[in-house]
Design a protein around this motif. Structure first.
Motif, PDB file in Angstrom:
ATOM      1  N   ILE A 411      54.010   0.985 -20.218  1.00 33.82           N
ATOM      2  CA  ILE A 411      54.534   1.804 -19.372  1.00 33.82           C
ATOM      3  C   ILE A 411      53.933   2.927 -18.913  1.00 33.82           C
ATOM      4  O   ILE A 411      53.125   3.641 -19.747  1.00 33.82           O
ATOM      5  N   ALA A 413      53.107   6.174 -15.947  1.00 35.06           N
ATOM      6  CA  ALA A 413      53.665   6.954 -15.149  1.00 35.06           C
ATOM      7  C   ALA A 413      52.801   7.358 -13.974  1.00 35.06           C
ATOM      8  O   ALA A 413      51.487   7.260 -14.088  1.00 35.06           O
ATOM      9  N   ALA A 420      57.535   8.758 -18.989  1.00 29.38           N
ATOM     10  CA  ALA A 420      57.179   7.673 -19.307  1.00 29.38           C
ATOM     11  C   ALA A 420      57.334   7.328 -20.862  1.00 29.38           C
ATOM     12  O   ALA A 420      57.670   6.125 -21.273  1.00 29.38           O
ATOM     13  N   ILE A 423      60.967   6.772 -21.831  1.00 26.04           N
ATOM     14  CA  ILE A 423      61.451   5.347 -21.332  1.00 26.04           C
ATOM     15  C   ILE A 423      60.699   4.459 -22.424  1.00 26.04           C
ATOM     16  O   ILE A 423      61.380   3.488 -22.661  1.00 26.04           O
ATOM     17  N   VAL A 545      56.409   4.009 -13.568  1.00 28.00           N
ATOM     18  CA  VAL A 545      57.379   5.279 -13.679  1.00 28.00           C
ATOM     19  C   VAL A 545      57.055   6.256 -12.674  1.00 28.00           C
ATOM     20  O   VAL A 545      56.022   6.860 -12.578  1.00 28.00           O
ATOM     21  N   VAL A 574      60.448   2.470 -12.301  1.00 27.54           N
ATOM     22  CA  VAL A 574      61.612   3.256 -12.616  1.00 27.54           C
ATOM     23  C   VAL A 574      61.476   4.371 -11.915  1.00 27.54           C
ATOM     24  O   VAL A 574      60.433   5.083 -12.173  1.00 27.54           O
ATOM     25  N   ASN A 576      62.874   7.871 -12.492  1.00 25.20           N
ATOM     26  CA  ASN A 576      63.407   8.886 -13.508  1.00 25.20           C
ATOM     27  C   ASN A 576      63.817  10.269 -13.160  1.00 25.20           C
ATOM     28  O   ASN A 576      63.470  10.669 -11.802  1.00 25.20           O
TER      29      ASN A 576
END
Length: 584
Positions: A411, A413, A420, A423, A545, A574, A576
């Motif tokens: 993951i 960002a 991140a 998540i 992310v 994602v 966010n």
């Protein structure tokens, strides 16, 4: 046709994948989304226009209008068609006479408007200045030409100054009056605007009286000129009559020819008749000079206006609201089109062709210490852990990826502060709840949020395991029966992500896959560290992310393209920190 699925915090939204370079049609959903996102722009712009209009209405000097009506009796003759044409021409001429400087100047002098500050000391408005500038007329006195003529402002004679003041008052009054014909009738209406109702009535009535006086003076002047001509003509006729009478008297005293006598008698009678007619016309002309009658009569005097004519508050407010709404929508559309920040899943899905894009409504004020229990607290359940709205759908998607042997997932960002780490932790928690043996690894060397929140006092971590693989048994802290956490450890020169990319460490993802069903790795933000480029090719997949309304779509696409170029598989993205209204 292939399709992509975009998950929101409530339910998945199927979205047909758009062909590259083809714009999708505008839908009602798009328009409603635009209004939800940009309503503040529209409201602020409309409020600004309403504020300006309200300020103008409250501060502008009120203007009152009064009207006087007159009926004109045209002195025309001829056939019906000729009379109609002559009547129209006569009335148009009377309208121009009513607008003449003599009538307006007489009104100025009669009411003393040349001493009224509203007429002689009036500063030109911005509109008047713009009009004068466009017409090439300067509102300032031409001092250079006056000085060249030897009559500068200080040397101007009082008489010339009075004339200038009076001319200014006349020009001001001309802009404040209106004269028109009422339909096709013989009635004309004189309107006057002023700052007070009584002043408007006085100006309208005085204009009507000055016009009537001008009409009488013109008729008297015409009668005077006609009378003078008749006087000369009468004198000539009188002399002719005297000569004819003398010739007749001389011939009668010694008549020799009866035909000659009759001719002289007829000429004398004609002269006498013409003289008498001319003398009667002269008498009538003198009567018209002494007792002149106007062609116009006042039929309705001006009355006090009950309300102001300008500014028209309702019309101005309505116009300002309409213009403000239009300008606000235009500005909002420009902002919306030019905004490169990520605000909708479609932006990433259509531009990058990712399998899925997920919206997460995460509070920016949420911190890891409040969301995750530190290791060693003795809790063996994650039931108390709050779950971010939309995370369940994302976790279900990750479970589906695990069936495709996508076990080790990183993951990363785009920018720091995108959430991140949160998540990654929640994905690990949800994965362990499903019964899968899950390992959460903190490899974010730039900002090890997970290690500081979950295992702040850990003595060993990922850095130590890279040197000695056997330490994994003690370094991986059990949070639950199905969830373990491997903290970062103490980073020295080279980050763990770069060391893992060398494949010459004691830690092997292949070995970890034998023990764990799912492995989630928190990686430093792409813009803050090159770790993602180094470790991404070693993983089964990467989740990118972004932060709603903050991360640029250009930066996101650059990250996705860069990771793909180094051989990483981008599983999805994602978004966010999405607002709650995005899930409606």
């Amino acid at each position: 046709m292939t399709s992509s699925t975009i998950f929101s915090g409530v339910s998945p939204i199927p979205l047909a994948a758009a062909a590259p370079g083809v714009n999708s049609p505008l839908t009602l959903r798009d328009m409603l989304f635009f209004l939800r996102m940009r309503w503040l722009w529209v409201l602020a712009t409309t409020f600004a226009f309403l504020a300006m209009a309200g300020t103008y209405v409250l501060t502008a000097d009120p203007t009152f209008v009064a009207s006087t009506q007159l009926v004109i009796v045209p002195q025309v003759s001829g056939s019906e068609a000729q009379r109609a044409f002559a009547e129209d021409a006569f009335i148009e001429g009377q309208l121009e006479i009513a607008r003449s400087s003599d009538v307006v100047g007489g009104t100025v002098r009669a009411l003393g408007l040349d001493t009224d500050p509203d007429f002689v000391d009036q500063t030109p408005s911005l509109q008047d200045r713009a009009k004068n500038w466009l017409m090439g007329i300067s509102s300032e006195p031409d001092t250079e030409s006056q000085e060249a003529a030897g009559t500068g402002p200080r040397e101007a004679q009082p008489h010339a100054e009075d004339e200038r003041i009076q001319d200014r008052a006349i020009a001001t009054l001309l802009n404040m009056i209106g004269i028109r014909r009422v339909g096709s009738s013989t009635i004309i209406e004189i309107s006057a605007a002023a700052s007070t109702p009584q002043r408007a009535v006085d100006i309208a009535d005085m204009l009507a009286r000055q016009y009537i006086q001008k009409n009488i003076a013109m008729k008297a002047n015409a009668s005077r000129q006609y009378s003078e001509w008749l006087e000369r003509f009468v004198s000539e006729q009188q002399r002719g009559l005297a000569e004819a009478a003398s010739a007749l008297a001389s011939f009668t005293s010694n008549p020799r020819d009866q035909f000659k006598l009759a001719e002289l008698q007829s000429a004398t009678d004609a002269r006498r008749s013409l003289y008498e007619n001319t003398l009667n016309q002269l008498t009538e002309a003198r009567q018209r000079i002494t007792y002149p009658v106007s062609d116009a009569t006042i039929v309705s005097r001006a009355t006090l206006p009950l309300s102001k004519a300008r500014p028209r508050s309702t019309l101005i407010i309505a116009f300002a609201a309409a213009v403000g709404l239009g300008v606000g929508l235009a500005l909002a559309m420009i902002r919306h089109v030019g905004d490169r920040r990520i605000i909708r899943p479609h932006q990433i899905a259509e531009a990058s062709g990712l399998p899925f894009v997920t919206l997460l409504a995460t509070s920016r004020k949420t911190h890891l210490p409040a969301r995750f229990l530190p290791a060693g607290t003795g809790s063996s359940s994650t039931a108390a852990y709050p779950v971010t709205p939309g995370m369940a759908e994302l976790s279900a998607t990750v479970v589906g990826l695990r069936r495709k042997r996508r076990v080790v997932i990183g993951i990363v960002a785009v920018d720091p502060g995108s959430g991140a780490s949160t998540i990654a932790c929640e994905l690990a928690v949800l994965s362990s709840r499903s019964g899968a043996h899950t390992l959460l690894i903190d490899a974010a060397a730039q900002k090890s949020s997970l290690s500081k929140s979950i295992a702040p006092h850990s003595s060993t971590g990922l850095v130590d395991v890279l040197d000695n693989g056997e330490l994994i048994q003690t370094a991986a802290l059990p949070l639950t029966s199905t969830l373990k956490f491997l903290p970062l450890g103490k980073v020295e020169a080279v980050t763990p992500a770069i060391r893992l990319s060398s494949r010459r460490t004691q830690l092997s993802f292949a070995d970890l896959k034998k023990e764990f069903d799912a492995i989630f790795i928190d990686i430093s933000a792409f813009s803050a560290s090159p770790d993602a480029n180094a470790i991404a090719p070693e993983l089964d997949g990467v989740l990118v992310v972004t932060s709603h309304g903050r991360t640029s779509i250009d930066d996101t696409l650059r990250v996705i393209d860069t990771l793909r170029n180094v051989g990483a598989e981008i599983l999805g993205a994602v978004i966010n920190h999405a607002p709650e209204r995005m899930h409606s």
